[in-house]
Design a protein around this motif. Structure first.
Motif, short mmCIF file in Angstrom:
data_model
loop_
_atom_site.label_atom_id
_atom_site.label_comp_id
_atom_site.label_asym_id
_atom_site.label_seq_id
_atom_site.Cartn_x
_atom_site.Cartn_y
_atom_site.Cartn_z
N LYS A 1 0.84 -1.20 0.00
CA LYS A 1 0.00 0.00 0.00
C LYS A 1 0.88 1.25 0.00
N VAL A 2 0.51 2.23 -0.82
CA VAL A 2 1.23 3.51 -0.89
C VAL A 2 0.23 4.66 -0.78
N VAL A 3 0.56 5.64 0.05
CA VAL A 3 -0.25 6.85 0.19
C VAL A 3 0.25 7.90 -0.81
N VAL A 4 -0.66 8.53 -1.56
CA VAL A 4 -0.28 9.53 -2.56
C VAL A 4 -1.10 10.80 -2.35
N GLY A 5 -0.42 11.93 -2.33
CA GLY A 5 -1.10 13.23 -2.25
C GLY A 5 -0.33 14.24 -3.07
N ARG A 6 -0.95 15.41 -3.28
CA ARG A 6 -0.29 16.41 -4.12
C ARG A 6 -0.62 17.82 -3.65
N ASP A 7 0.22 18.77 -4.07
CA ASP A 7 -0.12 20.17 -3.87
C ASP A 7 -1.03 20.60 -5.03
N THR B 1 -1.01 18.04 1.81
CA THR B 1 0.26 18.72 2.11
C THR B 1 1.33 17.65 2.31
N THR B 2 2.57 18.05 2.17
CA THR B 2 3.66 17.10 2.40
C THR B 2 3.60 16.51 3.81
N PRO B 3 3.49 17.33 4.87
CA PRO B 3 3.43 16.72 6.21
C PRO B 3 2.19 15.86 6.43
N THR B 4 1.09 16.19 5.77
CA THR B 4 -0.12 15.37 5.92
C THR B 4 0.11 13.97 5.35
N VAL B 5 0.74 13.89 4.19
CA VAL B 5 1.06 12.58 3.63
C VAL B 5 2.02 11.82 4.54
N GLU B 6 2.99 12.54 5.10
CA GLU B 6 3.95 11.90 6.02
C GLU B 6 3.25 11.33 7.25
N VAL B 7 2.27 12.05 7.77
CA VAL B 7 1.50 11.58 8.92
C VAL B 7 0.61 10.40 8.52
N THR C 1 -2.26 24.20 -1.35
CA THR C 1 -3.01 23.49 -0.32
C THR C 1 -2.85 24.07 1.08
N GLY C 2 -1.90 24.97 1.27
CA GLY C 2 -1.85 25.71 2.53
C GLY C 2 -3.09 26.55 2.73
N GLY C 3 -3.70 26.96 1.62
CA GLY C 3 -4.94 27.73 1.68
C GLY C 3 -6.11 26.91 2.19
N ILE C 4 -5.96 25.59 2.17
CA ILE C 4 -6.96 24.69 2.76
C ILE C 4 -6.61 24.40 4.21
N ALA C 5 -5.38 23.93 4.44
CA ALA C 5 -5.00 23.37 5.73
C ALA C 5 -4.82 24.41 6.84
N ILE C 6 -4.14 25.53 6.55
CA ILE C 6 -3.85 26.49 7.61
C ILE C 6 -5.12 27.16 8.14
N LEU D 1 -5.77 35.11 2.16
CA LEU D 1 -5.12 35.81 1.06
C LEU D 1 -4.49 34.75 0.15
N PHE D 2 -4.90 34.68 -1.11
CA PHE D 2 -4.37 33.69 -2.04
C PHE D 2 -4.55 32.27 -1.49
N CYS D 3 -5.76 31.97 -1.07
CA CYS D 3 -6.06 30.66 -0.49
C CYS D 3 -6.91 29.78 -1.40
N GLU D 4 -7.03 30.16 -2.68
CA GLU D 4 -7.75 29.34 -3.66
C GLU D 4 -6.78 28.32 -4.26
N PRO D 5 -6.97 27.02 -4.01
CA PRO D 5 -5.98 26.02 -4.46
C PRO D 5 -6.08 25.71 -5.95
N ASN D 6 -5.72 26.70 -6.77
CA ASN D 6 -5.80 26.53 -8.22
C ASN D 6 -4.43 26.42 -8.89
N GLY D 7 -3.36 26.49 -8.12
CA GLY D 7 -2.02 26.34 -8.68
C GLY D 7 -1.48 27.55 -9.41
N GLU D 8 -2.23 28.63 -9.47
CA GLU D 8 -1.75 29.86 -10.09
C GLU D 8 -1.09 30.72 -9.01
N PHE D 9 0.18 30.48 -8.80
CA PHE D 9 0.89 31.17 -7.73
C PHE D 9 0.89 32.68 -7.98
N PRO D 10 0.41 33.49 -7.03
CA PRO D 10 0.30 34.94 -7.24
C PRO D 10 1.63 35.67 -7.12
#
Length: 462
Positions: free
Chosen positions: A48-54, A84-90, A193-198, A212-221
């Motif tokens: 089993k492998v856990v997979v997540g992404r930004d 998030t990276t730490p979420t996948v790690e957990v 995804t910080g715009g979701i988790a934080i 501020l800039f919390c829409e997870p659309n990948g368009e870095f402002p």
């Protein structure tokens, strides 16, 4: 563009030529190699492998390629989706999984993506393990599963909440005190995804998040690396909103930086210093950071009666030394907090919770808190690498020139002067030489960096 293979994973730009960029072919090849390697680690019927992404624009494409490649190897997948990276790690040990993959290029611009590879503990692979996977990728020694043995994909989008639960259950996170303080905080999630988790974490702590800039659309402002020059919007919003401070994370939420109530940088180096100060005040012990991190952590650690030691750059190197020295907190000066009580990985969520606990206890403004720490100034510059440049030869020449100074060569060359230091190293994640300096003033730090940039240029021309 470029494809970089290192202990930090497989990282490259999307599109272009196979083998030179992170193309679909390369994603499949390296995911296959990881899956084959994973199955050599222990004999069992099901893996089993856990997979997540930004939230990168290419994330969905790369994740589907990676997951279905592992399915083709007969490996089951727990799909965290946007995470998030730490979420996948957990999640990896919570799922009793054999490993994990995060699809993120961390602080790199949007055209980049990467496969970050984890072991069964949810920790990054070491250099030997990474080298083995690279060897497998370049061989033909891959055998895939038959139709009746294909893996399955299970979606689980609960892990950000579960991660937050784990953070709030930590004994040193003062949930009640934070709730009573009724903080107001601006969050720059760089549209990932910080715009979701934080904000979710803050809401659980009765902290009012201004998004501020919390829409997870990948368009870095803005440039997604959380440095002062990229955070003018955050600074202005903190002042405009009369907030207690501002938070910024990188796209995969393992780096954390603050701005104070005046919109001034707290200093990304001081994220770890402040969190360590709080933890050490409750649980005295040792600390570790990497060689490119501020001396202020050493000073604070010694003030609490502990011992500080520096590792080579790279999270896996920091973690190895943390385990060896049995430290209570450590990390990297780029805003990466590693708190072993939760897990051995950089984690902005636990950093936010510890920082809020400190503020609630001290009952002082963030600008006042910053004044309680030793005042060092850093310069972080870089030189773009050109084809054929002999980086190792250049660093050896620097080593020869400064042989009478205190030198450390476990990772590039670090020269410790009495009142300052410089660290020169080839990056694991970009085609650059990093030049980090620290001194008693910003001018001195910048001048020291410029001095070495000039010297490197002269050596390269010689």
């Amino acid at each position: 563009m470029t494809l970089i293979k290192s202990i930090s994973g497989i990282r490259g730009t999307i599109g272009g030529t196979v083998g030179d960029n992170l193309t679909p072919i390369d994603a499949v090849k390296f995911a296959s190699a990881y899956g084959v390697w994973l199955k050599t680690q222990r004999e069992k019927e099901h893996y089993k492998v856990v997979v997540g992404r930004d939230a990168r624009i290419s994330g969905g494409m790369i994740q589907n390629l990676v997951m279905n490649t592992l399915v083709g190897l007969g490996i089951d997948i727990v799909d965290l989706g946007l995470s998030t990276t730490p979420t996948v790690e957990v999640a990896v040990p919570m799922e009793h999984a054999d490993g994990g993959i995060i699809l993120t290029a961390s602080h790199n611009p949007k055209q980049w993506n990467a496969l970050k590879l984890l072991n069964e503990k949810g920790e990054f692979l070491n250099a030997a393990e990474g080298a083995k996977i690279l060897d497998i990728a370049e061989s033909d020694a891959m055998s895939f599963a038959g139709v009746d043995s294909l893996g399955k994909i299970t979606k689980n989008q609960a892990y950000i909440d579960l991660h937050i639960d784990e953070v709030l259950d930590l004994p040193l996170v003062s949930v009640d005190a934070i709730k009573k303080a009724k903080f107001k905080v601006v969050v720059d999630g760089v549209n990932s995804t910080g715009g979701i988790a934080i904000p979710l974490l803050l809401e659980r702590l009765n902290v009012h998040p201004v998004k501020l800039f919390c829409e997870p659309n990948g368009e870095f402002p803005h440039n997604p690396e959380p440095l002062k020059e990229h955070l003018s919007d955050l600074s202005k919003t903190v002042v405009k909103e009369h907030a207690d401070f501002g938070i910024v994370v990188d796209p995969d939420v393992d780096r954390l930086a603050f701005v104070d109530e005046n919109g001034d940088m707290f200093g990304e180096e001081y994220t770890l210093v402040a969190c360590a100060d709080y933890v050490l005040s409750k649980n005295p012990g040792n600390t570790v950071s990497n060689m490119s991190s501020t001396r202020a952590l050493r000073d604070v650690t010694e003030r609490h009666g502990g011992t500080y030691e520096a590792s080579a750059v790279g999270e896996v190197n920091v973690v190895a030394l943390m385990k060896k020295n049995k430290v209570v907190i450590g990390g990297e000066g780029n805003g990466g907090i590693i708190y072993p009580e939760l897990h051995y990985g950089r984690d902005a969520l636990v950093g936010v919770a510890l920082f809020l606990s400190l503020l609630a206890e001290k009952q002082m403004r963030v600008s006042e808190l910053r004044k309680t720490y030793p005042n060092y100034f850093m310069s972080k510059k870089k030189i773009q690498l050109t084809p054929g440049l002999d980086v190792d030869g250049i660093l050896k020449r620097i080593e020869d020139i400064y042989h009478n100074e205190q030198l450390t060569t476990i990772d590039g060359v670090k020269i410790d002067f009495s009142e300052s230091w410089v660290h020169l190293r080839k990056s694991n994640t970009e085609p650059i030489i990093r030049i980090y300096t620290e001194a008693q003033s910003q001018t001195e730090a910048d001048d020291l960096a410029d001095k070495f940039i000039k010297e490197i240029g002269e050596i390269a021309k010689a």
